[in-house]
Design an enzyme around this catalytic site. Sequence first.
Site, short mmCIF file in Angstrom:
data_model
loop_
_atom_site.label_atom_id
_atom_site.label_comp_id
_atom_site.label_asym_id
_atom_site.label_seq_id
_atom_site.Cartn_x
_atom_site.Cartn_y
_atom_site.Cartn_z
CD GLU A 37 2.20 2.35 -6.44
OE1 GLU A 37 1.92 3.43 -5.92
OE2 GLU A 37 2.18 1.26 -5.82
CB THR A 66 -1.27 8.28 -5.55
OG1 THR A 66 -0.08 7.80 -4.90
CG2 THR A 66 -1.90 9.33 -4.64
CE LYS A 126 -1.03 1.67 -0.78
NZ LYS A 126 -1.02 2.77 -1.78
#
Length: 204
Positions: A37, A66, A126
């Site tokens: 990521e 994000t 998550k």
Amino acid sequence: MTWPTTLPLIAILRGIRPDEALPHAQALVDAGFDAIEIPLNSPDWALSVRRVADVLGSRALIGGGTVLRNEQADALAAAGGRLVVTPNTRPSLIAHAVARGLHVAAGFATASEAFDALDAGARALKLFPATTYGPGHVKALKAVLPPVPLFAVGGITPANLAEYLKAGCLGAGLGSDLYKPGQDVARTAAMARAFVDAYRQATA
């Protein structure tokens, strides 16, 4: 519901620059990682995603984190990313990303947020920030959640990874303990091996 990679550890390269992205990503893949990521608050993140996906996209799930808005998910897909990681639960964004064929790991903290994310089509959850809540929170959530890949993110180290796996997490997202902006590739490779070893020992 299954996770699409072999090793359920997501390497988070927050703050990495495009000229650094591929060497560090290559070191991660060489150590056994197959999910990377690149957060969207990194410098010129789309170029980093493109460079890594072009070379390593057949060997690892490459994406961005994000992710907060639909247009960011679109830009990520255009750059070759296939993984969307969010810090929060935004059902409209999750549904949009899923409709684009992207794998979504949605950030959540509560059972209500978890079910909202799953209803919107998230492929994984998550827990963030994980160490704020602790393994006990994971265990309690697992009692009510359906079978779904659950990742602990935020403060995970090789020393505490096993606690979260034992509590019911499938894996973890690994940030500053794995990579800090400006560190050399050798450090990234060493920390990647430490996390892989910790995971294998915990799941042996």
